[in-house]
Design a protein around this motif. Structure first.
Motif, PDB file in Angstrom:
ATOM      1  N   LEU A 108      35.564 -27.041  11.593  1.00 17.74           N
ATOM      2  CA  LEU A 108      34.584 -27.151  10.793  1.00 17.74           C
ATOM      3  C   LEU A 108      33.455 -28.186  11.105  1.00 17.74           C
ATOM      4  O   LEU A 108      32.164 -27.986  10.756  1.00 17.74           O
ATOM      5  CB  LEU A 108      35.267 -27.693   9.470  1.00 17.74           C
ATOM      6  CG  LEU A 108      34.526 -27.626   8.331  1.00 17.74           C
ATOM      7  CD1 LEU A 108      33.928 -26.111   7.923  1.00 17.74           C
ATOM      8  CD2 LEU A 108      35.296 -28.036   7.234  1.00 17.74           C
ATOM      9  N   ALA A 109      33.739 -29.241  11.813  1.00 18.80           N
ATOM     10  CA  ALA A 109      32.747 -30.422  12.104  1.00 18.80           C
ATOM     11  C   ALA A 109      31.808 -29.700  12.901  1.00 18.80           C
ATOM     12  O   ALA A 109      30.430 -29.827  13.040  1.00 18.80           O
ATOM     13  CB  ALA A 109      33.388 -31.455  12.643  1.00 18.80           C
ATOM     14  N   MET A 112      29.552 -27.228  11.117  1.00 21.30           N
ATOM     15  CA  MET A 112      28.596 -27.697  10.217  1.00 21.30           C
ATOM     16  C   MET A 112      27.777 -28.635  10.538  1.00 21.30           C
ATOM     17  O   MET A 112      26.341 -28.574  10.559  1.00 21.30           O
ATOM     18  CB  MET A 112      29.312 -28.586   9.102  1.00 21.30           C
ATOM     19  CG  MET A 112      30.029 -27.428   7.994  1.00 21.30           C
ATOM     20  SD  MET A 112      31.112 -28.624   6.878  1.00 21.30           S
ATOM     21  CE  MET A 112      29.696 -29.255   5.980  1.00 21.30           C
ATOM     22  N   THR A 113      27.816 -29.271  11.804  1.00 21.47           N
ATOM     23  CA  THR A 113      27.013 -30.402  12.487  1.00 21.47           C
ATOM     24  C   THR A 113      26.156 -29.820  13.555  1.00 21.47           C
ATOM     25  O   THR A 113      25.130 -30.283  14.185  1.00 21.47           O
ATOM     26  CB  THR A 113      27.595 -31.830  12.636  1.00 21.47           C
ATOM     27  OG1 THR A 113      28.373 -31.386  13.843  1.00 21.47           O
ATOM     28  CG2 THR A 113      28.187 -32.088  11.755  1.00 21.47           C
ATOM     29  N   TYR A 132      23.436 -29.559   6.797  1.00 18.46           N
ATOM     30  CA  TYR A 132      24.997 -30.198   7.125  1.00 18.46           C
ATOM     31  C   TYR A 132      25.017 -31.229   8.515  1.00 18.46           C
ATOM     32  O   TYR A 132      25.956 -32.013   8.016  1.00 18.46           O
ATOM     33  CB  TYR A 132      25.866 -29.013   7.250  1.00 18.46           C
ATOM     34  CG  TYR A 132      25.958 -28.160   6.050  1.00 18.46           C
ATOM     35  CD1 TYR A 132      25.853 -28.498   4.634  1.00 18.46           C
ATOM     36  CD2 TYR A 132      26.590 -26.828   6.201  1.00 18.46           C
ATOM     37  CE1 TYR A 132      25.714 -27.774   3.596  1.00 18.46           C
ATOM     38  CE2 TYR A 132      26.876 -25.985   5.038  1.00 18.46           C
ATOM     39  CZ  TYR A 132      26.417 -26.442   3.906  1.00 18.46           C
ATOM     40  OH  TYR A 132      26.638 -25.766   2.752  1.00 18.46           O
ATOM     41  N   SER A 135      25.514 -34.538   7.216  1.00 20.71           N
ATOM     42  CA  SER A 135      26.922 -35.045   6.607  1.00 20.71           C
ATOM     43  C   SER A 135      27.554 -36.015   7.439  1.00 20.71           C
ATOM     44  O   SER A 135      27.527 -35.995   8.760  1.00 20.71           O
ATOM     45  CB  SER A 135      27.644 -33.910   5.974  1.00 20.71           C
ATOM     46  OG  SER A 135      27.285 -32.682   6.604  1.00 20.71           O
ATOM     47  N   LEU A 137      31.071 -37.483   8.960  1.00 21.92           N
ATOM     48  CA  LEU A 137      32.208 -36.611   9.595  1.00 21.92           C
ATOM     49  C   LEU A 137      33.469 -36.829   8.606  1.00 21.92           C
ATOM     50  O   LEU A 137      34.407 -36.204   8.438  1.00 21.92           O
ATOM     51  CB  LEU A 137      32.577 -37.000  10.987  1.00 21.92           C
ATOM     52  CG  LEU A 137      31.494 -36.827  11.875  1.00 21.92           C
ATOM     53  CD1 LEU A 137      31.799 -37.585  13.332  1.00 21.92           C
ATOM     54  CD2 LEU A 137      31.350 -35.081  11.936  1.00 21.92           C
ATOM     55  N   ASP A 139      33.184 -36.993   5.333  1.00 20.63           N
ATOM     56  CA  ASP A 139      33.024 -35.583   4.371  1.00 20.63           C
ATOM     57  C   ASP A 139      33.451 -34.449   4.896  1.00 20.63           C
ATOM     58  O   ASP A 139      34.408 -33.442   3.928  1.00 20.63           O
ATOM     59  CB  ASP A 139      31.767 -35.518   3.832  1.00 20.63           C
ATOM     60  CG  ASP A 139      31.418 -36.595   2.623  1.00 20.63           C
ATOM     61  OD1 ASP A 139      32.233 -37.370   2.234  1.00 20.63           O
ATOM     62  OD2 ASP A 139      30.173 -36.673   2.088  1.00 20.63           O
ATOM     63  N   ILE A 140      33.261 -34.095   6.001  1.00 21.10           N
ATOM     64  CA  ILE A 140      33.641 -32.648   6.652  1.00 21.10           C
ATOM     65  C   ILE A 140      35.041 -32.695   6.776  1.00 21.10           C
ATOM     66  O   ILE A 140      35.798 -31.780   6.581  1.00 21.10           O
ATOM     67  CB  ILE A 140      33.013 -32.587   7.801  1.00 21.10           C
ATOM     68  CG1 ILE A 140      31.511 -32.523   7.857  1.00 21.10           C
ATOM     69  CG2 ILE A 140      33.425 -31.377   8.684  1.00 21.10           C
ATOM     70  CD1 ILE A 140      30.724 -32.418   9.036  1.00 21.10           C
ATOM     71  N   ARG A 144      37.482 -30.203   4.642  1.00 19.09           N
ATOM     72  CA  ARG A 144      38.456 -29.136   5.623  1.00 19.09           C
ATOM     73  C   ARG A 144      39.877 -29.225   4.882  1.00 19.09           C
ATOM     74  O   ARG A 144      40.345 -28.091   4.632  1.00 19.09           O
ATOM     75  CB  ARG A 144      38.895 -29.575   7.162  1.00 19.09           C
ATOM     76  CG  ARG A 144      40.038 -29.082   7.621  1.00 19.09           C
ATOM     77  CD  ARG A 144      39.101 -27.566   7.943  1.00 19.09           C
ATOM     78  NE  ARG A 144      40.417 -26.588   8.276  1.00 19.09           N
ATOM     79  CZ  ARG A 144      40.642 -25.477   7.193  1.00 19.09           C
ATOM     80  NH1 ARG A 144      40.341 -25.644   6.089  1.00 19.09           N
ATOM     81  NH2 ARG A 144      41.680 -24.800   7.549  1.00 19.09           N
TER      82      ARG A 144
END
Lengths: 301, 153
Positions: A108-109, A112-113, A132, A135, A137, A139-140, A144
């Motif tokens: 997911l990280a 998003m990043t 994103y 954001s 990490l 928060d990610i 998740r």
């Protein structure tokens, strides 16, 4: 002899071209985060729910007419027409096959990043990884954990309807090199409330993805930050929400993000109504923080 | 009161501007936008009380709720001719989906009437009753705008 020289030149040029292309592809290849990037971070699903609503995941990945608990059914399917083709929101439900049920926090990280899929392919920037990327990490990781609590939907994702050359995802690496910029847009001394607002607007809530105009290649024009522009389908305009145009009070902005009502008691329409259904689930202080930030953005007429 | 007067004048001026434009269905579009403005004004009277910007006044709230219900229940069927959508007429923000197969615009309009009826029953009964019934009306506005109105402001 002349012919053989020409042949040699042609061959050298082709070789140089191939090497050049290889270098560009190498430099712009999909790259994830370092393996230890998430070390030491402990997931908190409850905090992840705030990230979920702030990030507006459901605004695109749930059905447009979903209400209440249906907002957590993230089967995708909403269509986003653009000059590059029509993008279709994928299934990000907890289904292990159709959705992202098998994804790690690192997957997911990276998505998003870095805009990179678990298979190592570039995502299209219709997925707002450009925002994103700002954001945290933490928060990610929390997000998740929250996404593991939403229902599974076994409906497979529909493919994007994008023609040549935009269907060649390798080219997206070049786009990222040109446009992916995770620095804050608004810099300078901010109050804690304004900083929280900046984090929400510039990172999670990805307001700039619509409210900032784009250039011919779809890159955000940071010098026109939040100044509005044409919609991708060419049929309307995203409003300018800088103080140069938006003269609402901070309380007005916060109210709009809660109830959808403008100060004139018109109510949000279209995709913005979906956005409000997400911001309405945030703590009231977060809506006020967004309003405080918007007052600090450079005014653009 | 001045704010309301100003809003009425502004709405009137905007309608006049639209009527002068040589667009198809200008009358129908003016009429439906005028009805929307009228509803918004009534919502504004009650919204100011809900938000705490104005002191609760049972009589004023009731008057606004009565007017809102009247405007919600108007027969607008003649105001929505095919070809008066946002793709066909610049002045219109009404999405073509209103006229498309599977459109549930009628049931969304009924949902507004129901919510406005409940608000009409509650508005004069104290600030808490007003607050409780006000939200669902907003939701009815929003639900229809989300599906059927162009998003730009």
């Amino acid at each position: 002899m002349c012919v053989s020289v020409l042949k040699r030149i042609a061959l050298s040029l082709m070789l140089a071209g191939a090497i050049g292309a290889a270098i560009i592809l190498y430099v712009t290849r999909p790259q994830g985060l370092p393996d230890d990037a998430l070390d030491g971070l402990v997931a908190d699903a409850a905090r992840g729910e705030v990230v979920f609503w702030a990030g507006g995941c459901a605004a695109c990945h749930a059905a447009a007419d979903a209400t209440g608990e249906q907002k957590l059914v993230l089967g995708g399917g909403q269509r986003f027409p653009s000059p590059f083709g029509t993008f279709v929101a994928p299934n990000i439900s907890n289904d292990p096959d159709a959705g992202i049920g098998r994804w790690s926090a690192m997957d997911l990280a990276n998505a998003m990043t870095r805009g990179v899929s678990p298979e190592g392919a570039h995502y299209y920037p219709v997925f707002p990884f450009g925002s994103y990327a700002r954001s945290t990490l933490q928060d990610i990781v929390d997000l998740r954990a929250f996404l593991a609590t939403v229902p599974a939907d076994s409906k497979p994702s529909a493919p994007h309807e994008v023609g040549f050359p935009f269907n060649i995802r390798l080219g997206l690496g070049l786009w990222k090199m040109l446009y992916l910029d995770s620095d804050w847009v608004l810099t300078g001394n901010l109050t804690p409330e304004e900083s929280r607002g900046r984090y929400l607007v510039e990172a999670l809530a990805h307001c700039g993805e619509c409210h900032t105009p784009r250039d011919a290649f779809g890159g955000l024009r940071r010098n026109r930050w939040l100044a509005g522009g044409p919609t991708p389908d060419g049929k309307g305009n995203f409003p300018n929400i800088t103080p140069g145009k938006l003269d609402w009070s901070e309380a007005d902005v916060a109210e709009y993000l809660n109830s959808g009502f403008t100060p004139e008691y018109d109510s949000a329409g279209g995709h913005m109504a979906l956005v409000v259904e997400n911001t309405a689930r945030l703590p009231a202080e977060d809506r006020m923080a967004i309003a405080a930030y918007l007052k600090r953005v450079p005014p653009i007429e | 009161m001045n704010k309301v007067l100003l809003a009425v004048l502004t709405a009137a001026a905007m309608s006049a501007g639209a009527a002068q434009a040589d667009e198809p269905f200008a009358m129908q579009i003016d009429a439906r936008q005028g009805i929307m403005d009228y509803r918004a004004l009534q919502m504004g009277v009650m919204g100011a009380m809900v938000k705490g910007e104005a002191e609760y006044n049972a009589e004023a709230a009731q008057k606004a709720a009565d007017a809102l219900l009247a405007a919600a229940a108007l027969d607008m069927s003649m105001l929505w001719p095919a070809g008066s959508d946002s793709d066909a007429v610049m002045e219109s923000a009404a999405l073509p989906a209103i006229w498309a197969d599977g459109s549930d615009v009628g049931s969304k309009a009924m949902a507004l009437v129901e919510a406005a009826t409940a608000l009409q029953g509650a508005a004069g009964g104290g600030i808490d009753a007003l607050k409780a019934a006000f939200g669902p009306v907003g939701a009815a506005c929003g639900s229809c705008h989300k599906a059927y109105r162009k998003s730009d402001g």
